[in-house]
Enzyme design. Structure first.
Site, PDB file in Angstrom:
ATOM      1  N   CYS A   1      62.679  29.664  32.954  1.00 44.78           N
ATOM      2  CA  CYS A   1      61.932  29.092  34.071  1.00 44.78           C
ATOM      3  C   CYS A   1      61.859  27.576  34.021  1.00 44.78           C
ATOM      4  O   CYS A   1      61.422  26.943  34.982  1.00 44.78           O
ATOM      5  CB  CYS A   1      60.528  29.687  34.097  1.00 44.78           C
ATOM      6  SG  CYS A   1      60.488  31.436  34.552  1.00 44.78           S
TER       7      CYS A   1
ATOM      8  N   LYS B   1      63.596  25.764  36.916  1.00 43.87           N
ATOM      9  CA  LYS B   1      63.114  25.763  38.297  1.00 43.87           C
ATOM     10  C   LYS B   1      63.297  24.390  38.936  1.00 43.87           C
ATOM     11  O   LYS B   1      63.185  23.360  38.261  1.00 43.87           O
ATOM     12  CB  LYS B   1      61.625  26.123  38.335  1.00 43.87           C
ATOM     13  CG  LYS B   1      61.311  27.604  38.263  1.00 43.87           C
ATOM     14  CD  LYS B   1      59.819  27.829  38.481  1.00 43.87           C
ATOM     15  CE  LYS B   1      59.487  29.294  38.592  1.00 43.87           C
ATOM     16  NZ  LYS B   1      58.039  29.500  38.865  1.00 43.87           N
TER      17      LYS B   1
ATOM     18  N   ASP C   1      52.824  34.183  44.363  1.00 37.75           N
ATOM     19  CA  ASP C   1      53.829  34.736  43.460  1.00 37.75           C
ATOM     20  C   ASP C   1      54.787  35.696  44.147  1.00 37.75           C
ATOM     21  O   ASP C   1      55.896  35.931  43.664  1.00 37.75           O
ATOM     22  CB  ASP C   1      53.141  35.446  42.290  1.00 37.75           C
ATOM     23  CG  ASP C   1      52.381  34.472  41.405  1.00 37.75           C
ATOM     24  OD1 ASP C   1      53.038  33.591  40.819  1.00 37.75           O
ATOM     25  OD2 ASP C   1      51.154  34.574  41.321  1.00 37.75           O
TER      26      ASP C   1
ATOM     27  N   ASP D   1      63.386  36.989  41.186  1.00 34.05           N
ATOM     28  CA  ASP D   1      63.344  35.961  40.143  1.00 34.05           C
ATOM     29  C   ASP D   1      64.571  36.112  39.251  1.00 34.05           C
ATOM     30  O   ASP D   1      64.899  37.224  38.844  1.00 34.05           O
ATOM     31  CB  ASP D   1      62.068  36.104  39.303  1.00 34.05           C
ATOM     32  CG  ASP D   1      61.615  34.770  38.718  1.00 34.05           C
ATOM     33  OD1 ASP D   1      62.472  34.078  38.127  1.00 34.05           O
ATOM     34  OD2 ASP D   1      60.430  34.429  38.845  1.00 34.05           O
TER      35      ASP D   1
ATOM     36  N   ASP E   1      55.747  39.015  38.762  1.00 31.98           N
ATOM     37  CA  ASP E   1      55.248  38.547  40.054  1.00 31.98           C
ATOM     38  C   ASP E   1      54.472  39.639  40.787  1.00 31.98           C
ATOM     39  O   ASP E   1      53.508  39.356  41.503  1.00 31.98           O
ATOM     40  CB  ASP E   1      56.406  38.062  40.929  1.00 31.98           C
ATOM     41  CG  ASP E   1      56.915  36.699  40.520  1.00 31.98           C
ATOM     42  OD1 ASP E   1      56.172  35.973  39.833  1.00 31.98           O
ATOM     43  OD2 ASP E   1      58.059  36.357  40.869  1.00 31.98           O
TER      44      ASP E   1
ATOM     45  N   GLY F   1      72.244  46.623  42.587  1.00 28.72           N
ATOM     46  CA  GLY F   1      71.964  45.193  42.698  1.00 28.72           C
ATOM     47  C   GLY F   1      73.161  44.443  43.228  1.00 28.72           C
ATOM     48  O   GLY F   1      73.992  44.990  43.968  1.00 28.72           O
ATOM     49  N   HIS F   2      73.296  43.194  42.825  1.00 24.27           N
ATOM     50  CA  HIS F   2      74.363  42.340  43.331  1.00 24.27           C
ATOM     51  C   HIS F   2      74.831  41.427  42.206  1.00 24.27           C
ATOM     52  O   HIS F   2      74.039  40.956  41.389  1.00 24.27           O
ATOM     53  CB  HIS F   2      73.861  41.499  44.503  1.00 24.27           C
ATOM     54  CG  HIS F   2      74.921  40.651  45.137  1.00 24.27           C
ATOM     55  ND1 HIS F   2      75.998  41.185  45.821  1.00 24.27           N
ATOM     56  CD2 HIS F   2      75.074  39.306  45.174  1.00 24.27           C
ATOM     57  CE1 HIS F   2      76.765  40.199  46.257  1.00 24.27           C
ATOM     58  NE2 HIS F   2      76.227  39.053  45.888  1.00 24.27           N
ATOM     59  N   SER F   3      76.152  41.172  42.156  1.00 25.26           N
ATOM     60  CA  SER F   3      76.720  40.302  41.126  1.00 25.26           C
ATOM     61  C   SER F   3      77.733  39.357  41.751  1.00 25.26           C
ATOM     62  O   SER F   3      78.362  39.682  42.758  1.00 25.26           O
ATOM     63  CB  SER F   3      77.389  41.137  40.029  1.00 25.26           C
ATOM     64  OG  SER F   3      78.462  41.892  40.565  1.00 25.26           O
TER      65      SER F   3
END
Length: 323
Positions: A12, A15, A43, A60, A83, A131-133
């Site tokens: 983090c 960020k 959040d 995240d 979150d 998910g996604h890659s």
């Protein structure tokens, strides 16, 4: 292979600085409505649905904060799930978000990252589906998480009330320790244990104690996230520096110069709103240290966790006081 050496930063601490981010998104997101209970500045987003329930949505991801692939996956997933807990909800389903440098790092390591994330989701009782890659120059991992909550019992970042104590559910110092790990390869088991601990129990305890305001302490540090809460709620937060717990080795790592750039940017952001009292610069840097998968900061006393300050009526432009 040391994963942290394949990214310019870690966790983090990478960020976008809060001041820059606020300018970037200004005017792009509308205010909350009757059904969009939380739309910006908290959040997660929260939408009221039928049946007296609320959907909580967040995403995240970040670059490696540790060298071990499996542990990186667990930390990143734990952080993403946080979150939902920070809003007082329960994670329901998550999908993976993976960036991977094909041809640079072997796919077996990516599998270990995903395995770590799957184990964190399993511990949380959260479904994980696909998910996604993408092919990415730097490794990145995280999750988009959807949860459920009670619209009348949310933990909001704008609901702090003067007169309440402030409770912190995990120690600080993760940023300086992660920065030392990236530079030296030293492994800090306590820091890993903290970052892989779900905020589930703390969230349940906060709700049971009647809390209505909380946030998780991540990349903007304790002072940065507390400034956001105090500003949104119209109060001033007083931090008792001597009561704030730290992971073992944090002060030594600070003294040795292992301070993430994000921690110093956090402090610079809050300085105009900060009454630092007698606190020295080192103390302020630690209070602004960029955390990864940190704990909950709760307006109210939560049994079993340390009280680190209190909320008082707003003192002009000052949102933060360190004593």
């Amino acid at each position: 292979m040391r994963l942290t050496q394949y990214a310019h930063g870690g966790g983090c601490a990478c960020k976008i600085p809060p001041g820059e981010l606020e300018e970037m998104v200004a005017g792009l997101t509308g205010p909350a409505t009757d059904d969009l209970l939380v739309g910006v500045g908290d959040d997660a987003a929260v939408v009221r649905i039928e049946g007296g329930r609320a959907v909580i949505a967040t995403a995240d991801f970040f670059t490696p904060v540790v060298d071990d692939a499996y542990t990186f996956g667990r930390i990143a997933a734990t952080n993403a799930l946080s979150d939902v807990y920070a809003m007082g909800g329960t994670p329901l389903v998550a999908v993976n978000l993976l960036g991977w440098p094909r041809g640079v790092l072997p796919p077996e390591l990516a599998r270990e990252v995903l395995r770590g994330g799957a184990d964190a989701a399993r511990e949380a009782g959260c479904h994980l589906g696909g998910g996604h890659s993408i092919d990415d120059p730097e490794p990145k991992y995280g999750m988009a998480v959807t949860g459920l909550g009670d619209p009348d019992r949310l933990l909001r970042g704008d609901a702090a009330v003067a007169g309440l104590p402030l409770t912190l559910t995990k120690p600080l110092g993760l940023g300086v320790l992660n920065n030392r790990h990236k530079a030296t390869g030293e492994v800090f088991e306590e820091a890993i244990a903290v970052m892989t601990t779900l905020n589930r129990d703390a969230s349940v305890a906060a709700l049971a104690a009647g809390a209505r305001c909380a946030t998780d302490v991540t990349g903007f540090g304790l002072l940065g996230h507390l400034h956001e809460v105090a500003r949104a709620s119209g109060v001033t937060a007083v931090v008792d520096a001597s009561a704030v717990p730290y992971v073992d080795g944090a002060r030594r790592s600070l003294a040795d110069g292992f301070v993430p750039g994000g921690s110093r940017r956090n402090l610079d952001w809050v300085r105009p709103f900060l009454d630092a009292g007698a606190a020295d610069e080192d103390e302020l840097v630690l209070l602004a240290d960029a955390q990864t998968s940190g704990g909950l900061l709760v307006a109210g006393e939560v049994p079993g966790y340390p009280v680190v300050g209190e909320l008082v009526p707003r003192r002009g432009e000052t949102t933060l006081v360190v004593r």
